[in-house]
Enzyme design. Sequence first.
Site, mmCIF file in Angstrom:
data_model
loop_
_atom_site.group_PDB
_atom_site.id
_atom_site.type_symbol
_atom_site.label_atom_id
_atom_site.label_comp_id
_atom_site.label_asym_id
_atom_site.label_seq_id
_atom_site.Cartn_x
_atom_site.Cartn_y
_atom_site.Cartn_z
ATOM 1 N N ASP A 1 18.687 0.176 -3.405
ATOM 2 C CA ASP A 1 19.277 -0.677 -2.620
ATOM 3 C C ASP A 1 19.216 -0.020 -1.257
ATOM 4 O O ASP A 1 19.831 1.221 -0.935
ATOM 5 C CB ASP A 1 20.411 -0.190 -3.628
ATOM 6 C CG ASP A 1 21.339 -1.263 -2.951
ATOM 7 O OD1 ASP A 1 21.466 -1.809 -1.786
ATOM 8 O OD2 ASP A 1 22.256 -2.147 -3.810
ATOM 9 N N GLU B 1 21.588 -8.721 -3.710
ATOM 10 C CA GLU B 1 22.696 -8.019 -4.858
ATOM 11 C C GLU B 1 24.333 -8.271 -3.106
ATOM 12 O O GLU B 1 24.495 -6.767 -2.337
ATOM 13 C CB GLU B 1 22.960 -6.553 -4.777
ATOM 14 C CG GLU B 1 24.393 -5.955 -5.629
ATOM 15 C CD GLU B 1 24.133 -4.534 -6.230
ATOM 16 O OE1 GLU B 1 23.160 -3.837 -6.036
ATOM 17 O OE2 GLU B 1 24.241 -4.528 -7.719
ATOM 18 N N GLU C 1 20.070 4.554 -9.586
ATOM 19 C CA GLU C 1 20.195 3.982 -8.001
ATOM 20 C C GLU C 1 21.595 5.020 -8.002
ATOM 21 O O GLU C 1 22.172 5.684 -8.267
ATOM 22 C CB GLU C 1 20.305 2.734 -8.380
ATOM 23 C CG GLU C 1 20.958 2.030 -7.082
ATOM 24 C CD GLU C 1 21.836 0.980 -7.109
ATOM 25 O OE1 GLU C 1 22.984 0.657 -8.052
ATOM 26 O OE2 GLU C 1 21.811 -0.358 -6.694
ATOM 27 N N GLN D 1 17.537 -4.236 -4.022
ATOM 28 C CA GLN D 1 18.125 -4.356 -3.895
ATOM 29 C C GLN D 1 18.425 -4.428 -1.971
ATOM 30 O O GLN D 1 18.199 -3.632 -1.381
ATOM 31 C CB GLN D 1 19.496 -4.171 -4.320
ATOM 32 C CG GLN D 1 19.297 -3.936 -5.957
ATOM 33 C CD GLN D 1 20.683 -3.721 -6.542
ATOM 34 O OE1 GLN D 1 20.438 -2.903 -6.593
ATOM 35 N NE2 GLN D 1 20.840 -4.574 -7.858
HETATM 36 O O1 LIG Z 1 24.680 -1.099 -6.170
HETATM 37 C C1 LIG Z 1 25.302 -1.555 -6.488
HETATM 38 O O2 LIG Z 1 27.122 -1.077 -6.331
HETATM 39 C C2 LIG Z 1 24.964 -1.852 -8.113
HETATM 40 O O3 LIG Z 1 23.132 -1.211 -7.934
HETATM 41 C C3 LIG Z 1 25.383 -1.045 -9.366
HETATM 42 O O4 LIG Z 1 24.099 -1.498 -10.074
HETATM 43 C C4 LIG Z 1 26.547 -0.433 -9.817
HETATM 44 O O5 LIG Z 1 27.080 0.122 -8.756
HETATM 45 MG MG LIG Z 2 22.984 -1.512 -5.704
#
Ligand SMILES: O=C(O)[C@@H](O)C(=O)CO
Ligand SMILES: [Mg+2]
Length: 258
Positions: A178, A240, A143, A204
């Site tokens: 994300d 999230e 990510e 996310q």
């Molecule tokens: O977006 C995020 O912050 C999280 O998905 C993560 O896994 C850790 O920073």
């Molecule tokens: Mg994230």
Amino acid sequence: MPKFAANLTMMFNEVPFLDRFEAAAKAGFKAVEYLWPYDYPAEELKAKLEKYGLKQVLFNTAAGDVSNGEWGVSAIPNREADSHRDIDLALEYALTLGCENVHVMAAVVPEGEDREVYKQTFIKNVQYAADKFKPHGIKVLLEALSPEVKPNYLLKSQFDTLEIVEAVNRDNVFVQLDYFHAQNVDGNLSRLTDKLNGKFAYIQIASVPDRHEPDEGEINYEYIFNKLDEIGYDGYVGCEYKPRAETILGLGWFEKYK
Ligand SMILES: O=C(O)[C@@H](O)C(=O)CO
Ligand SMILES: [Mg+2]
């Protein structure tokens, strides 16, 4: 219709962590994600999932020494033993929890350090994770984090992540897309989704700029969800986000997706 997972690190903070499983199930979620399971025995978490009919769909490898600025260790040179230990522990939890996705965290690159060395270290450690997880059908997710949230993290743009996914060259390694971070760094989310189609296996969501419910701010999530249906995305969408107030009061957006 997307399959949503409640993020128990950010949502349902009105109650202690172990009570958030019940709260998420009562709110209509069938799946959960959270950052780390390691404060609890895997069997205890499994019992919660079973009791409330929930599926665990994502968690992360350990973050390392957070009070000293670490955020993952798998890209830090000469820390391979720590990275492998964290990956092995994540595998144990994933097997007990029946979780098919593990986010292998990279690392913050301190000012003045050579990013290329971090990248090469990360590639090798992700290959280790991919090969360990493969026989169990578990995917490795990587990510990108926007600098507003995690300055100097190795992966900033979605294309930084894609570059590592391609260099790792294993068929169980994917981008964790994300959209909150993607909008902050890359923008152009529709085209980005097309460009990354087939390369991401987990999504996310949160509003931008405030990382709240996906019903405010500059991203039109209804449009994005339709787009994901159009391209046949069948993975999970992790919620999230930091609720504006009590979690349940902000779940109006979720009604039609239950
Ligand atoms: O977006 C995020 O912050 C999280 O998905 C993560 O896994 C850790 O920073
Ligand atoms: Mg994230």
